[in-house]
Design a protein around this motif. Structure first.
Motif, mmCIF file in Angstrom:
data_model
loop_
_atom_site.group_PDB
_atom_site.id
_atom_site.type_symbol
_atom_site.label_atom_id
_atom_site.label_comp_id
_atom_site.label_asym_id
_atom_site.label_seq_id
_atom_site.Cartn_x
_atom_site.Cartn_y
_atom_site.Cartn_z
ATOM 1 N N ILE A 112 9.956 7.865 -3.405
ATOM 2 C CA ILE A 112 10.173 9.111 -2.806
ATOM 3 C C ILE A 112 10.630 9.721 -2.602
ATOM 4 O O ILE A 112 12.047 9.427 -2.687
ATOM 5 C CB ILE A 112 9.833 8.436 -0.917
ATOM 6 N N ARG A 152 5.248 10.618 11.083
ATOM 7 C CA ARG A 152 6.345 10.537 11.286
ATOM 8 C C ARG A 152 6.519 11.828 11.068
ATOM 9 O O ARG A 152 7.864 13.158 12.104
ATOM 10 C CB ARG A 152 7.251 10.381 10.418
ATOM 11 N N ILE A 159 15.061 6.124 -1.266
ATOM 12 C CA ILE A 159 14.552 6.368 -0.213
ATOM 13 C C ILE A 159 13.965 5.461 0.112
ATOM 14 O O ILE A 159 12.340 4.583 -0.438
ATOM 15 C CB ILE A 159 14.056 7.738 0.157
ATOM 16 N N PHE A 160 13.642 4.334 0.351
ATOM 17 C CA PHE A 160 13.220 3.349 1.312
ATOM 18 C C PHE A 160 12.647 3.276 3.069
ATOM 19 O O PHE A 160 13.078 3.255 3.777
ATOM 20 C CB PHE A 160 13.430 1.720 1.360
ATOM 21 N N ILE A 161 11.226 3.288 3.394
ATOM 22 C CA ILE A 161 10.656 3.001 4.217
ATOM 23 C C ILE A 161 9.894 1.438 4.775
ATOM 24 O O ILE A 161 10.266 1.046 3.081
ATOM 25 C CB ILE A 161 10.021 4.050 5.504
ATOM 26 N N ALA A 212 -0.175 -0.188 -1.287
ATOM 27 C CA ALA A 212 1.200 0.611 -0.263
ATOM 28 C C ALA A 212 1.884 2.193 -0.155
ATOM 29 O O ALA A 212 2.672 2.645 0.632
ATOM 30 C CB ALA A 212 2.150 -0.361 -1.191
ATOM 31 N N ARG A 253 0.257 3.822 2.344
ATOM 32 C CA ARG A 253 0.809 3.748 3.738
ATOM 33 C C ARG A 253 1.537 4.072 3.493
ATOM 34 O O ARG A 253 2.019 4.606 4.977
ATOM 35 C CB ARG A 253 0.698 2.154 3.704
ATOM 36 N N THR A 254 2.155 4.278 2.259
ATOM 37 C CA THR A 254 3.735 5.042 2.680
ATOM 38 C C THR A 254 3.572 6.966 2.840
ATOM 39 O O THR A 254 3.633 7.043 3.903
ATOM 40 C CB THR A 254 4.311 5.137 1.325
ATOM 41 N N ASP A 300 14.528 2.914 10.694
ATOM 42 C CA ASP A 300 14.125 3.813 9.690
ATOM 43 C C ASP A 300 13.827 4.200 8.722
ATOM 44 O O ASP A 300 12.758 4.361 8.281
ATOM 45 C CB ASP A 300 13.650 5.176 11.128
ATOM 46 N N LEU A 342 7.822 2.634 -5.935
ATOM 47 C CA LEU A 342 7.401 3.637 -5.735
ATOM 48 C C LEU A 342 7.964 4.666 -4.832
ATOM 49 O O LEU A 342 8.519 4.520 -3.577
ATOM 50 C CB LEU A 342 5.946 3.642 -4.387
ATOM 51 N N ASN A 355 17.080 14.576 -2.183
ATOM 52 C CA ASN A 355 17.280 13.648 -3.230
ATOM 53 C C ASN A 355 16.510 13.910 -4.949
ATOM 54 O O ASN A 355 15.633 12.407 -5.552
ATOM 55 C CB ASN A 355 16.537 12.224 -2.704
ATOM 56 N N ASP A 359 6.963 0.954 4.573
ATOM 57 C CA ASP A 359 5.399 0.699 3.686
ATOM 58 C C ASP A 359 5.988 1.071 2.215
ATOM 59 O O ASP A 359 5.548 0.208 1.880
ATOM 60 C CB ASP A 359 4.918 1.827 4.105
ATOM 61 N N ASN A 360 7.740 1.570 2.147
ATOM 62 C CA ASN A 360 7.556 1.163 -0.368
ATOM 63 C C ASN A 360 8.388 0.188 -0.195
ATOM 64 O O ASN A 360 9.555 0.617 -1.113
ATOM 65 C CB ASN A 360 7.316 2.977 -0.547
ATOM 66 N N PRO A 403 10.349 -2.793 -1.995
ATOM 67 C CA PRO A 403 9.568 -3.442 -3.053
ATOM 68 C C PRO A 403 9.770 -4.736 -2.841
ATOM 69 O O PRO A 403 10.913 -5.354 -1.289
ATOM 70 C CB PRO A 403 10.645 -3.382 -3.683
#
Lengths: 346, 346
Positions: free
Chosen positions: B332, B181, A332-334, B170, B173-174, A294, B330, B337, A336-337, A339
């Motif tokens: 988050i 969620r 933080i990567f999900i 993106a 979307r993020t 996730d 991008l 954090n 959608d972001n 790279p």
DNA sequence: CTGTTAGCGCGTTCAC
DNA sequence: GTGAACGCGCTAACAG
């Protein structure tokens, strides 16, 4: 045109050599003369042209990175970033080398550091192991005038000049906070997989995670920590057993390496779980895209390497570093972001 | 020691001037001679010392940043970053200036660009407005040999050399993914606040957000987009009305500026909502810490400015840019954090 | 077409 | 204590 040493010399009524002595804080200048020169520097707003200075010095900075060996993808990514930075070594007048030592082996790390000192490097970056031998080796480097930065895992309390890596307590908190929010009011317990509590960063992440989870509105039970030694096979076994034994498992946080084992276990039975891990690699990227994972918390290896180089060069020259600028962020990567995949794998 | 122009001259049996001509691809060299020199360059593995080259050229690069005026905190942060980068202008042989023009005013932007071209700048970075006048101005810059990069909001299809900013689809979307969620199975509708659909980045963010929300397992109604013109007062009114009119409001996504108005409205009645906004500023940082905002999506203004400078310099020198390295991520941010507050405000 | 020469801004011998 | 002169790697005048 901005002022040069010539302008200062003229303004202060001295020669270039004297200006140079004052600029580089070298002896052989009378107090009065020095004051005159400093006044000229201030009034003209002089700033030294570092490029020209380096050119004249034709100095090179041999820097060594000491990293754990093995197939830890993050560490291999770090190594790749050092090699990539090495391509630019020409322009930066720095010569980079990588030495790998067995993971968690304090004696080997200390030996590698001593070897680097003996070779006359002008800086050392190392992933610290928390042991007395390492403290001692750092002290020896200090005595030899060789700056040392710790990388990824710190050794505060030692003589290291600087730490380059993320705030691991905050990283744990971030994981806990995301886990709590993603799970919401869904019931179930949460498992934590670590490498080893013998390394500081893992301990700190756990601390932050537990704190954040307990601060959530919905109380949730956390299972005892599983220690996978950053080993894929052991991690696989631990997680597979856990999945079998805990029917109401709701989430997993892997705060160490060993993601491959975790993912292998999840491939067997792992839907509907909230999974949060560290380090964006080819594996974790794929799992994020496919929805198995996730969120991925990441420290940018490229930034860390470049920061280490900047800091070591600055320290080698006796300059101060801008701590704020050298701070490494926790990404933080999900899905959608994410790279685009980088050259090595990210 | 790595090879220098002297080594090449010796190896090829020519003079320094000839080597220099070949290196800089200047006329006045016979094909045969050129081939000899190129062979020597290749065999010695020569790489030019850019610092020394710049020193010799004593060239400066006047670069201009054209930004929207007004109290948009993100834009002011961008401006602050340009000024900060200007402090290093000495070493980078670049002279930075900022010009502000009324927001969304295509004619003013085009005029500013023409003025810069007339002044003989060696590069222009501008926050693009989507209008024909701007396309034309970019073309004129191109004809004058002045490289142009678009900043934050792109103008693909124009002659701009490069875009520096995030992938706004993106980004949307993020935001949608996080909103979905975080809300989980909590019921309620979601509001979207934008600046204006007349700028591309806002349109793209909306597109991504709607796509992500509709892909969520729990279908959720999205209210018609509110257009606050990036104006705090108008944004306040729109959100306040919305809060009053929609009792089952569950979340708000602000994809534009005007966060101050949003926060003011939320201060009156805004608990229990999931709020996601863009750009980390003093205001949004505070709201994140206090729990009013759940997540902030950010593009690092400092990175953008430095990237713009690198790209413009490279283009001015006719060099290629490493697109992968110049990509803006991008970020988050959640409460946990959040990086320490930066010099300006972040 | 090609070579010579004088700097760019700074650090570093050496003399004075 | 202080100063003059040379060179780092490269570019740009000016000769030839």
């Amino acid at each position: 045109m901005r002022p040069t040493v010539h302008d200062i010399a003229a303004e202060a009524g001295v020669s270039l050599a004297t200006v140079d002595r004052v600029l580089n804080d070298r002896p052989g200048v009378r107090g009065v003369t020095k004051a005159k020169v400093e006044a000229a520097i201030a009034s003209l707003g002089y700033v030294r042209d570092v490029a020209a200075a380096n050119l004249a010095k034709s100095r090179v900075y041999p820097l060594v990175f000491i990293l754990p060996e093995g197939d830890n993808p993050f560490m291999r990514g770090l190594e790749a970033e050092v090699r990539r930075a090495g391509l630019h070594s020409a322009i930066e007048r720095t010569r980079l080398s990588v030495v790998t030592v067995p993971a968690f082996d304090a004696a080997a790390l200390a030996d590698a550091m001593d070897a680097a000192i003996a070779e006359g490097v002008s800086g050392i970056a190392a992933v610290a192991v928390d042991a007395l031998e390492v403290f001692a080796a750092i002290d020896r480097a200090r005595e030899a005038g060789v700056p040392v930065v710790t990388l990824v895992s710190d050794l505060s309390g030692s003589g290291r000049d600087h730490f380059i890596g993320v705030d691991n307590i905050a990283a744990g908190r971030t994981a806990g906070s995301l886990m709590g929010r993603f799970l919401g009011n869904r019931p179930g317990r949460v498992a934590v997989l670590a490498g080893s509590m013998r390394v500081r960063d893992h301990g700190e992440r756990l601390e932050g995670f537990l704190a954040a989870m307990s601060a959530m509105p919905n109380a949730r039970a956390i299972l005892p920590v599983l220690e996978g030694q950053d080993d894929p096979d052991l991690s696989f076994k631990l997680i597979a057993d856990c999945l079998a034994a805990v029917p109401d498992l709701a989430g997993i946080y892997n705060l160490g390496a060993g993601n491959r084992g975790l993912l292998k276990a999840l491939a067997v039975r792992g839907t509907g779980l909230c999974v949060i891990v560290h380090e964006l690699t080819g594996e974790t990227r794929g799992a994020l895209e496919s929805g198995v994972i996730d969120a991925v918390l990441n420290q940018d290896a490229g930034h860390e390497v470049r920061s280490a180089i900047r800091v070591l060069r600055a320290k080698a020259d006796g300059l101060s570093v801008n701590a704020a600028q050298e701070r490494i962020r926790l990404d933080i990567f999900i899905k959608d972001n994410l790279p685009p995949a980088g050259p090595d794998e990210e």
